[in-house]
Design a protein around this motif. Structure first.
Motif, PDB file in Angstrom:
ATOM      1  N   TYR A  15     -21.403   6.845  -8.147  1.00 52.54           N
ATOM      2  CA  TYR A  15     -20.521   6.960  -6.910  1.00 52.54           C
ATOM      3  C   TYR A  15     -21.711   6.852  -6.003  1.00 52.54           C
ATOM      4  CZ  TYR A  15     -17.907   9.294  -3.522  1.00 52.54           C
ATOM      5  OH  TYR A  15     -17.226   9.244  -2.541  1.00 52.54           O
ATOM      6  N   LEU A  16     -22.958   7.500  -6.154  1.00 51.15           N
ATOM      7  CA  LEU A  16     -23.773   7.529  -5.211  1.00 51.15           C
ATOM      8  C   LEU A  16     -24.161   6.114  -4.521  1.00 51.15           C
ATOM      9  CD1 LEU A  16     -25.952  10.634  -5.423  1.00 51.15           C
ATOM     10  CD2 LEU A  16     -24.503  10.163  -3.628  1.00 51.15           C
TER      11      LEU A  16
ATOM     12  N   THR B  38      -6.738  -0.506   8.782  1.00 53.48           N
ATOM     13  CA  THR B  38      -5.470  -0.257   7.857  1.00 53.48           C
ATOM     14  C   THR B  38      -5.875  -0.171   6.280  1.00 53.48           C
ATOM     15  OG1 THR B  38      -4.094  -1.016   9.549  1.00 53.48           O
ATOM     16  CG2 THR B  38      -3.163  -0.759   7.220  1.00 53.48           C
ATOM     17  N   ALA B  39      -6.751  -1.302   5.933  1.00 52.81           N
ATOM     18  CA  ALA B  39      -7.066  -1.607   4.528  1.00 52.81           C
ATOM     19  C   ALA B  39      -8.014  -0.726   4.374  1.00 52.81           C
ATOM     20  CB  ALA B  39      -7.656  -2.967   4.206  1.00 52.81           C
ATOM     21  N   TRP B  40      -9.210  -0.240   4.978  1.00 50.42           N
ATOM     22  CA  TRP B  40      -9.916   0.775   4.564  1.00 50.42           C
ATOM     23  C   TRP B  40      -9.499   2.080   4.495  1.00 50.42           C
ATOM     24  CZ3 TRP B  40     -13.967   0.110   1.726  1.00 50.42           C
ATOM     25  CH2 TRP B  40     -14.797  -1.171   1.661  1.00 50.42           C
ATOM     26  N   THR B  41      -8.536   2.489   5.217  1.00 51.23           N
ATOM     27  CA  THR B  41      -8.049   3.868   5.131  1.00 51.23           C
ATOM     28  C   THR B  41      -7.220   3.865   3.910  1.00 51.23           C
ATOM     29  OG1 THR B  41      -7.797   3.923   7.792  1.00 51.23           O
ATOM     30  CG2 THR B  41      -6.240   5.415   6.350  1.00 51.23           C
ATOM     31  N   THR B  42      -6.502   2.821   3.499  1.00 52.21           N
ATOM     32  CA  THR B  42      -5.432   2.913   2.290  1.00 52.21           C
ATOM     33  C   THR B  42      -6.466   3.025   1.145  1.00 52.21           C
ATOM     34  OG1 THR B  42      -3.877   1.544   3.337  1.00 52.21           O
ATOM     35  CG2 THR B  42      -4.005   1.668   0.823  1.00 52.21           C
ATOM     36  N   ILE B  43      -7.684   2.086   1.113  1.00 52.25           N
ATOM     37  CA  ILE B  43      -8.505   1.991   0.011  1.00 52.25           C
ATOM     38  C   ILE B  43      -9.255   3.495  -0.325  1.00 52.25           C
ATOM     39  CG2 ILE B  43     -10.996   1.250  -0.588  1.00 52.25           C
ATOM     40  CD1 ILE B  43      -9.745  -1.440   0.846  1.00 52.25           C
ATOM     41  N   MET B  44      -9.643   4.239   0.797  1.00 53.84           N
ATOM     42  CA  MET B  44     -10.286   5.448   0.578  1.00 53.84           C
ATOM     43  C   MET B  44      -9.391   6.227   0.058  1.00 53.84           C
ATOM     44  SD  MET B  44     -13.519   5.209   0.963  1.00 53.84           S
ATOM     45  CE  MET B  44     -13.746   3.356   0.542  1.00 53.84           C
TER      46      MET B  44
ATOM     47  N   VAL C   7      -9.763  16.028  -4.719  1.00 53.34           N
ATOM     48  CA  VAL C   7      -9.158  14.962  -3.820  1.00 53.34           C
ATOM     49  C   VAL C   7      -9.603  15.289  -2.497  1.00 53.34           C
ATOM     50  CG1 VAL C   7      -7.093  13.809  -2.753  1.00 53.34           C
ATOM     51  CG2 VAL C   7      -6.989  14.352  -5.264  1.00 53.34           C
ATOM     52  N   ILE C   8      -9.728  16.395  -1.862  1.00 48.72           N
ATOM     53  CA  ILE C   8     -10.373  16.748  -0.820  1.00 48.72           C
ATOM     54  C   ILE C   8     -11.718  16.409  -0.397  1.00 48.72           C
ATOM     55  CG2 ILE C   8     -10.715  18.571   0.917  1.00 48.72           C
ATOM     56  CD1 ILE C   8      -7.939  19.742   0.066  1.00 48.72           C
ATOM     57  N   ILE C   9     -12.405  16.978  -1.568  1.00 46.41           N
ATOM     58  CA  ILE C   9     -13.671  16.708  -1.784  1.00 46.41           C
ATOM     59  C   ILE C   9     -14.106  15.025  -1.376  1.00 46.41           C
ATOM     60  CG2 ILE C   9     -15.972  16.487  -3.196  1.00 46.41           C
ATOM     61  CD1 ILE C   9     -15.029  19.291  -4.295  1.00 46.41           C
ATOM     62  N   PHE C  10     -13.264  14.243  -2.198  1.00 41.89           N
ATOM     63  CA  PHE C  10     -13.579  12.675  -2.346  1.00 41.89           C
ATOM     64  C   PHE C  10     -13.147  12.064  -0.984  1.00 41.89           C
ATOM     65  CE2 PHE C  10     -14.446  13.502  -7.012  1.00 41.89           C
ATOM     66  CZ  PHE C  10     -15.515  12.760  -7.062  1.00 41.89           C
ATOM     67  N   LEU C  11     -12.049  12.594  -0.315  1.00 41.96           N
ATOM     68  CA  LEU C  11     -11.784  12.174   0.834  1.00 41.96           C
ATOM     69  C   LEU C  11     -12.743  12.489   2.103  1.00 41.96           C
ATOM     70  CD1 LEU C  11      -7.761  13.601   1.128  1.00 41.96           C
ATOM     71  CD2 LEU C  11      -8.697  11.119   1.064  1.00 41.96           C
TER      72      LEU C  11
ATOM     73  N   CYS D  54      -6.945   6.019  -1.728  1.00 41.72           N
ATOM     74  CA  CYS D  54      -6.586   5.681  -3.228  1.00 41.72           C
ATOM     75  C   CYS D  54      -7.969   5.954  -3.960  1.00 41.72           C
ATOM     76  CB  CYS D  54      -6.230   4.047  -3.296  1.00 41.72           C
ATOM     77  SG  CYS D  54      -4.459   3.507  -2.794  1.00 41.72           S
ATOM     78  N   PHE D  55      -8.989   5.423  -3.435  1.00 42.68           N
ATOM     79  CA  PHE D  55     -10.029   5.704  -4.118  1.00 42.68           C
ATOM     80  C   PHE D  55     -10.517   7.041  -4.501  1.00 42.68           C
ATOM     81  CE2 PHE D  55     -14.846   5.391  -4.366  1.00 42.68           C
ATOM     82  CZ  PHE D  55     -15.275   5.101  -5.577  1.00 42.68           C
ATOM     83  N   SER D  56     -10.061   8.178  -3.310  1.00 44.32           N
ATOM     84  CA  SER D  56     -10.415   9.486  -3.701  1.00 44.32           C
ATOM     85  C   SER D  56      -9.479  10.169  -4.883  1.00 44.32           C
ATOM     86  CB  SER D  56      -9.899  10.062  -2.147  1.00 44.32           C
ATOM     87  OG  SER D  56     -10.971   9.689  -1.352  1.00 44.32           O
ATOM     88  N   PHE D  57      -8.391   9.697  -4.850  1.00 39.51           N
ATOM     89  CA  PHE D  57      -7.295  10.013  -5.818  1.00 39.51           C
ATOM     90  C   PHE D  57      -7.954   9.727  -7.331  1.00 39.51           C
ATOM     91  CE2 PHE D  57      -4.332  11.115  -2.774  1.00 39.51           C
ATOM     92  CZ  PHE D  57      -3.751  12.262  -3.350  1.00 39.51           C
ATOM     93  N   TYR D  58      -8.551   8.289  -7.261  1.00 43.28           N
ATOM     94  CA  TYR D  58      -8.989   7.905  -8.308  1.00 43.28           C
ATOM     95  C   TYR D  58     -10.254   8.405  -9.004  1.00 43.28           C
ATOM     96  CZ  TYR D  58     -11.629   4.311 -11.454  1.00 43.28           C
ATOM     97  OH  TYR D  58     -12.461   3.693 -12.376  1.00 43.28           O
TER      98      TYR D  58
END
Length: 152
Positions: free
Chosen positions: A79-80, A49-55, A5-9, A57-61
């Motif tokens: 992913y790249l 706000t949207a992009w923060t939420t998206i990123m 999660v941290i890496i993807f964040l 969620c996407f990191s957990f995904y």
């Protein structure tokens, strides 16, 4: 899981930061303010706000997808592509003021994120909901970009 999660964040928020560096004045710029925009264009604060939420969620995904995929090089490649397209849209649209280029980039990005959603849904099941904010936002953003392309 926490390390993934941290890496993807870090990776996902780096993409936003890098794209933002090359945005120029972006939304408050004279060029953007003078464009004929879609009536459904949200206020500027919604984008952050949207992009923060998206990123988030996407990191957990992505952290959930990673252990389910055997072909890691392919996953990294997709992913790249997503990462590069995400970074490329802001400067293309705002800095270079290339509306058509932005529309092409965001359209392909939407397809790539849609691929993630549908390709890995069988493995992730309900956890696939984590990529829905990204996909839905891209559908909206593509429509906004398309409207600007058609009306300006």
């Amino acid at each position: 899981m926490t390390v993934r999660v941290i890496i993807f964040l870090v990776l996902n928020f780096s993409a936003l930061a890098l794209g933002g560096l090359f945005t120029g004045k972006g939304v408050p710029s004279d060029w953007y303010m003078q464009l004929d925009k879609a009536p459904w264009t949200p206020p500027g604060w919604v984008f952050g706000t949207a992009w923060t939420t998206i990123m988030i969620c996407f990191s957990f995904y992505m952290a959930y997808v990673w252990p389910t995929v055997e072909n890691k090089p392919f996953l990294i490649g997709v992913y790249l592509v997503q990462w590069i397209l995400n970074v490329a849209w802001n400067p293309t649209f705002f800095y270079f003021q290339n509306i058509l280029g932005g529309l092409l980039i965001i359209s392909v990005l939407t397809l790539v994120v849609g691929y993630f959603l549908f390709r890995y849904a069988p493995q992730l099941k309900f956890k696939s909901i984590l990529i829905l904010p990204y996909f839905v936002w891209l559908l909206i953003a593509t429509s906004l970009n398309g409207y600007i392309f058609l009306k300006n």
